[in-house]
Design a protein around this motif. Structure first.
Motif, short mmCIF file in Angstrom:
data_model
loop_
_atom_site.label_atom_id
_atom_site.label_comp_id
_atom_site.label_asym_id
_atom_site.label_seq_id
_atom_site.Cartn_x
_atom_site.Cartn_y
_atom_site.Cartn_z
N GLU A 28 0.99 -1.19 -0.27
CA GLU A 28 0.13 -0.03 0.03
C GLU A 28 0.96 0.69 -0.34
O GLU A 28 0.49 2.52 -0.48
CB GLU A 28 -1.26 -0.17 1.30
N TRP A 29 2.00 1.19 0.28
CA TRP A 29 2.75 2.66 0.27
C TRP A 29 3.63 2.31 -0.97
O TRP A 29 3.15 3.49 -1.17
CB TRP A 29 4.21 2.38 1.77
N ILE A 30 3.47 1.58 -1.68
CA ILE A 30 3.90 1.69 -2.90
C ILE A 30 3.07 2.35 -3.75
O ILE A 30 3.41 3.09 -4.65
CB ILE A 30 4.64 0.66 -3.41
N TYR A 31 2.18 1.53 -4.05
CA TYR A 31 0.78 1.55 -4.98
C TYR A 31 -0.22 2.55 -4.49
O TYR A 31 -1.01 3.74 -5.36
CB TYR A 31 -0.23 0.37 -5.25
N LYS A 32 -0.40 2.87 -3.77
CA LYS A 32 -1.79 4.25 -2.94
C LYS A 32 -0.89 5.50 -2.41
O LYS A 32 -1.37 6.43 -2.58
CB LYS A 32 -2.18 3.68 -1.56
N LYS A 33 0.55 5.06 -1.69
CA LYS A 33 1.19 6.11 -1.53
C LYS A 33 2.22 6.93 -1.90
O LYS A 33 3.35 8.02 -2.02
CB LYS A 33 1.84 6.63 -0.24
N HIS A 34 2.68 5.80 -4.00
CA HIS A 34 3.95 6.04 -4.14
C HIS A 34 5.21 6.18 -3.69
O HIS A 34 5.66 7.30 -3.60
CB HIS A 34 4.05 7.09 -5.78
N ILE A 35 5.82 5.85 -2.15
CA ILE A 35 6.70 6.08 -1.68
C ILE A 35 7.55 4.78 -2.54
O ILE A 35 7.30 2.92 -2.39
CB ILE A 35 6.26 5.56 -0.29
N PHE A 36 8.69 4.76 -3.03
CA PHE A 36 9.65 3.95 -3.17
C PHE A 36 11.54 3.40 -2.67
O PHE A 36 12.49 3.15 -3.11
CB PHE A 36 9.94 4.16 -4.91
N GLU A 37 10.95 4.21 -1.94
CA GLU A 37 12.30 4.05 -0.78
C GLU A 37 11.68 3.03 0.35
O GLU A 37 10.62 3.56 1.47
CB GLU A 37 12.80 4.72 -0.35
N PHE A 38 12.39 1.57 1.27
CA PHE A 38 11.41 1.24 1.99
C PHE A 38 11.98 2.38 3.79
O PHE A 38 11.05 1.86 4.84
CB PHE A 38 12.54 -0.04 2.63
N LYS A 39 12.76 2.75 3.27
CA LYS A 39 13.18 3.49 4.82
C LYS A 39 12.14 5.19 5.29
O LYS A 39 11.89 5.26 6.17
CB LYS A 39 14.41 4.59 4.88
N ASP A 40 11.30 5.45 4.31
CA ASP A 40 10.62 6.07 3.96
C ASP A 40 8.50 5.72 4.13
O ASP A 40 8.12 5.93 5.10
CB ASP A 40 9.67 6.96 2.89
N MET A 41 8.16 4.12 4.88
CA MET A 41 8.05 3.38 5.07
C MET A 41 7.20 3.88 6.75
O MET A 41 8.24 2.98 7.38
CB MET A 41 7.81 2.36 4.34
#
Length: 344
Positions: A31-44
């Motif tokens: 959901e971080w990737i697809y809903k929020k467009h976060i592409f760094e694990f450290k930003d989750m």
């Protein structure tokens, strides 16, 4: 390391269990990737440092670098030239409509189908795109737009059914509610006519629109522009389409690129209409995109209108594709090829 975009929720859940993490973490990550467009694990922010480290040690984000963005001054169509980590280039095209944003994605680097009117195939096929690489095209598109993309067309570089397993997994993933949640009826897959795969696709009984690149009414004429016609006859393709229609109750779209003095005569129109008049189908007439490397020219506006009129007179549903991005070489493969040529 693996591209995390290649994984479904179930696959990531299995990985979590093997690595002593709660299965519920898998959905959080996706959901971080697809809903929020976060592409760094450290930003989750709801992921522990321990899990973050495990993810960083095992996965990477297969997001391509944006090499070029061309925006049409005519209709705001955007053509993206994207480069993956291995240096391979692909293209995607974003089109804005009143009903939402659409993206035309590539499924292969290059293409080996050899259709003479298409720039994608001029250098042959380099490799298949993975599921995650196809997904990444949409993610990049949404990042650029700052808006949701609601329609997907698999009609860019490559033959989707020549990359069948990765494409089928992509269709599952892009439709999933934990992912981009793009409805099947908002997805169109275009093929040049690989008969066994049309039938295999029909057996999956999806609601995805099937589009067939036909471009001729006879095998003889089709062989002149599409090498695939040497393997599968039009009758075999139409039989496979009938099978698809019976299984899915969905109509088939036939794409027909109109090439001046090649397949655009009144006789061509009448023969095509006779072929399709009793089928649950729709014909999409496409003024051919002119490519420097071949002599094909687009039909005149009058010829296109006459061709359309003849099909309608036989009761065949038909539209002329709205041309978008013509000022930015938005046809398949044109931008990639010109960029490669400029680097040599």
């Amino acid at each position: 390391m693996d591209n995390i975009l290649d994984l479904t929720l179930d696959e990531l859940k299995s990985w979590m269990k093997v690595n002593n993490e709660g299965a519920f973490r898998a959905k959080q990550v996706l959901e971080w990737i697809y809903k929020k467009h976060i592409f760094e694990f450290k930003d989750m922010t709801n992921i522990s440092k321990t899990l973050t480290q495990k993810l960083e040690n095992n996965f990477y984000f297969g997001i391509p670098e944006i090499k070029e963005i061309y925006t049409s001054i005519n209709d705001d169509t955007k053509k993206l030239l994207l480069e993956f980590k291995d240096g391979n280039l692909i293209e995607a095209v974003i089109m804005k409509y009143k009903h939402g944003n659409s993206i035309c994605v590539s499924t292969q680097v290059g293409c080996r189908m050899g259709c003479k009117f298409c720039a994608s195939t001029l250098n042959g096929m380099v490799r298949n795109l993975t599921t995650g690489e196809i997904m990444a095209e949409i993610l990049v598109g949404e990042k650029i737009l700052g808006e949701r993309i609601s329609n997907v067309v698999l009609m860019g570089s490559g033959e989707p059914f020549d990359n069948f397993e990765n494409v089928m997994k992509f269709l599952e993933l892009v439709n999933a509610d934990y992912s981009l949640n793009i409805g099947q009826r908002h997805i169109t897959l275009s093929t040049c006519g690989i008969v066994p795969k049309i039938k295999e696709f029909a057996d999956k009984n999806t609601q995805i629109t099937l589009a067939i690149s036909l471009h001729a009414f006879s095998d003889e004429k089709r062989k002149q522009i599409m090498p695939i016609a040497n393997k599968y006859s039009i009758k075999e393709i139409l039989d496979a389409c009938d099978y698809y229609i019976k299984n899915t109750k969905r109509r088939v779209t036939f794409e027909y690129s109109l090439v001046k003095d090649v397949n655009d005569s009144k006789e061509d129109a009448k023969a095509l209409a006779g072929l399709l008049k009793n089928m649950l189908c729709h014909v999409n007439l496409i003024p051919v995109n002119e490519v420097v490397e071949n002599s094909f020219k687009r039909s005149s506006k009058k010829t296109i209108e006459e061709f359309e009129s003849i099909l309608k007179s036989y009761g065949v549903e038909v539209t002329v594709r709205r041309e978008m991005g013509t000022d930015i070489n938005a046809a398949c493969g044109q931008l990639r090829r010109s960029y490669i040529d400029s680097q040599n």
